[in-house]
Design a protein around this motif. Structure first.
Motif, mmCIF file in Angstrom:
data_model
loop_
_atom_site.group_PDB
_atom_site.id
_atom_site.type_symbol
_atom_site.label_atom_id
_atom_site.label_comp_id
_atom_site.label_asym_id
_atom_site.label_seq_id
_atom_site.Cartn_x
_atom_site.Cartn_y
_atom_site.Cartn_z
ATOM 1 N N ARG A 63 -12.220 -2.078 11.852
ATOM 2 C CA ARG A 63 -11.801 -1.628 13.177
ATOM 3 C C ARG A 63 -12.057 -2.725 14.204
ATOM 4 N N LEU A 64 -13.226 -3.360 14.130
ATOM 5 C CA LEU A 64 -13.560 -4.447 15.058
ATOM 6 C C LEU A 64 -12.621 -5.640 14.899
ATOM 7 N N LEU A 65 -12.252 -5.923 13.648
ATOM 8 C CA LEU A 65 -11.361 -7.057 13.398
ATOM 9 C C LEU A 65 -9.911 -6.726 13.714
ATOM 10 N N GLY A 66 -9.590 -5.419 13.840
ATOM 11 C CA GLY A 66 -8.206 -5.019 14.066
ATOM 12 C C GLY A 66 -7.337 -5.319 12.862
ATOM 13 N N GLN A 67 -7.889 -5.078 11.672
ATOM 14 C CA GLN A 67 -7.169 -5.389 10.450
ATOM 15 C C GLN A 67 -7.034 -4.158 9.567
ATOM 16 N N ASN A 68 -5.981 -4.156 8.785
ATOM 17 C CA ASN A 68 -5.806 -3.143 7.758
ATOM 18 C C ASN A 68 -6.588 -3.613 6.530
ATOM 19 N N PRO A 69 -7.534 -2.809 6.032
ATOM 20 C CA PRO A 69 -8.366 -3.268 4.909
ATOM 21 C C PRO A 69 -7.694 -3.212 3.546
ATOM 22 N N ILE A 70 -6.507 -2.592 3.455
ATOM 23 C CA ILE A 70 -5.931 -2.309 2.143
ATOM 24 C C ILE A 70 -5.771 -3.547 1.279
ATOM 25 N N HIS A 71 -5.193 -4.638 1.814
ATOM 26 C CA HIS A 71 -4.953 -5.775 0.923
ATOM 27 C C HIS A 71 -6.248 -6.458 0.509
ATOM 28 N N TYR A 72 -7.293 -6.375 1.341
ATOM 29 C CA TYR A 72 -8.592 -6.926 0.930
ATOM 30 C C TYR A 72 -9.191 -6.099 -0.207
ATOM 31 N N TYR A 73 -9.064 -4.772 -0.100
ATOM 32 C CA TYR A 73 -9.592 -3.904 -1.157
ATOM 33 C C TYR A 73 -8.782 -4.028 -2.449
ATOM 34 N N LEU A 74 -7.466 -4.188 -2.324
ATOM 35 C CA LEU A 74 -6.648 -4.387 -3.520
ATOM 36 C C LEU A 74 -7.052 -5.664 -4.243
ATOM 37 N N GLU A 75 -7.314 -6.716 -3.467
ATOM 38 C CA GLU A 75 -7.740 -7.983 -4.069
ATOM 39 C C GLU A 75 -9.091 -7.828 -4.765
ATOM 40 N N PHE A 76 -9.971 -6.978 -4.189
ATOM 41 C CA PHE A 76 -11.274 -6.726 -4.815
ATOM 42 C C PHE A 76 -11.106 -5.929 -6.114
ATOM 43 N N LEU A 77 -10.324 -4.857 -6.058
ATOM 44 C CA LEU A 77 -10.192 -3.966 -7.205
ATOM 45 C C LEU A 77 -9.343 -4.558 -8.329
ATOM 46 N N TYR A 78 -8.317 -5.334 -7.953
ATOM 47 C CA TYR A 78 -7.370 -5.851 -8.945
ATOM 48 C C TYR A 78 -7.146 -7.345 -8.715
ATOM 49 N N PRO A 79 -8.179 -8.162 -8.921
ATOM 50 C CA PRO A 79 -8.054 -9.590 -8.593
ATOM 51 C C PRO A 79 -6.940 -10.297 -9.356
ATOM 52 N N SER A 80 -6.688 -9.893 -10.581
ATOM 53 C CA SER A 80 -5.644 -10.565 -11.355
ATOM 54 C C SER A 80 -4.257 -10.268 -10.794
ATOM 55 N N LEU A 81 -4.116 -9.163 -10.069
ATOM 56 C CA LEU A 81 -2.818 -8.799 -9.499
ATOM 57 C C LEU A 81 -2.637 -9.284 -8.070
ATOM 58 N N PHE A 82 -3.676 -9.129 -7.246
ATOM 59 C CA PHE A 82 -3.475 -9.303 -5.807
ATOM 60 C C PHE A 82 -4.179 -10.504 -5.183
ATOM 61 N N GLU A 83 -4.964 -11.242 -5.974
ATOM 62 C CA GLU A 83 -5.580 -12.439 -5.420
ATOM 63 C C GLU A 83 -4.490 -13.493 -5.227
ATOM 64 N N ASN A 84 -4.543 -14.187 -4.111
ATOM 65 C CA ASN A 84 -3.555 -15.235 -3.796
ATOM 66 C C ASN A 84 -2.126 -14.692 -3.782
ATOM 67 N N LEU A 85 -1.963 -13.485 -3.259
ATOM 68 C CA LEU A 85 -0.635 -12.870 -3.164
ATOM 69 C C LEU A 85 0.264 -13.718 -2.272
ATOM 70 N N SER A 86 1.457 -14.024 -2.758
ATOM 71 C CA SER A 86 2.385 -14.860 -2.004
ATOM 72 C C SER A 86 3.817 -14.479 -2.364
ATOM 73 N N PRO A 87 4.727 -14.476 -1.352
ATOM 74 C CA PRO A 87 6.135 -14.186 -1.658
ATOM 75 C C PRO A 87 6.785 -15.288 -2.498
ATOM 76 N N ALA A 88 6.109 -16.447 -2.623
ATOM 77 C CA ALA A 88 6.654 -17.552 -3.415
ATOM 78 C C ALA A 88 6.405 -17.372 -4.914
ATOM 79 N N GLN A 89 5.640 -16.329 -5.281
ATOM 80 C CA GLN A 89 5.385 -16.097 -6.704
ATOM 81 C C GLN A 89 6.687 -15.740 -7.416
#
Length: 198
Positions: A63-89
């Motif tokens: 809330r303080l950062l004004g950010q949606n936490p979802i993509h950070y949590y996805l990267e934590f839970l599923y690092p092989s899927l969501f770490e370094n997510l890029s549209p260039a993949q």
């Protein structure tokens, strides 16, 4: 998240959430400590993985950062899927991520997505997708202004009986109106985003 992950690995990935989200928002450890009512050392410990915030502190952090936490949590839970997510993949990697997200949607979210893609509302899905993409590239101030108009139009037409598909899945107006108020606050604070956690 793999069952073979060790606790230390999970702690380090969890710690990365705090460091990465804070640096993405260009906030200092001092800023976070002051606004969360904890010491700078506590924030440092969270970012090192030697301790962790509780649930309320986690929600307040984003809330303080004004950010949606979802993509950070996805990267934590599923690092092989969501770490370094890029549209260039490559297309296969992007397809895997999209299918995973769709499979893990709630039933209501799936119905809403299906309505957007194939509903009898008169708009082409591809055109709606372009509109959503353009919308997400505009400033928070512009997004709030557009969302307000949409919410007001929906509420007026719902009351007057003029909705296009009243028998189909409807939006959660509590969520939308709360997002608008959070987005307005984020725009006033010159933040890039907001969270819908109350």
């Amino acid at each position: 998240m793999s069952l073979s992950d060790g606790k230390d690995d999970r702690l380090q990935r969890f710690a990365k959430i705090w460091w990465k989200s804070r640096t993405d928002a260009k906030k200092s450890q001092e800023y976070m400590a002051l606004n969360l009512g904890v010491s700078k050392r506590t924030v440092q410990n969270w970012e090192r993985g030697t301790s962790s915030p509780d649930f309320f502190q986690s929600a307040e952090w984003f809330r303080l950062l004004g950010q949606n936490p979802i993509h950070y949590y996805l990267e934590f839970l599923y690092p092989s899927l969501f770490e370094n997510l890029s549209p260039a993949q490559d297309d296969a990697a992007i397809s895997e991520k999209v299918l995973f997200l769709v499979e893990n949607m709630t039933p209501v979210e799936k119905r809403q997505l299906l309505y957007l893609m194939a509903g009898n509302h008169g708009s082409s899905w591809y055109s709606l997708l372009q509109m959503f993409t353009a919308h997400c590239h505009t400033s928070m101030k512009s997004r709030v202004a557009a969302a307000r108009v949409i919410a007001e139009n929906y509420e007026m037409e719902a009351k007057s009986g003029d909705l296009v598909c009243p028998e189909n899945v409807q939006p959660d107006m509590d969520v939308l109106n709360f997002a608008i108020s959070q987005g307005k606050q984020a725009a006033q604070d010159r933040k890039m985003g907001y969270t819908t956690q109350k």
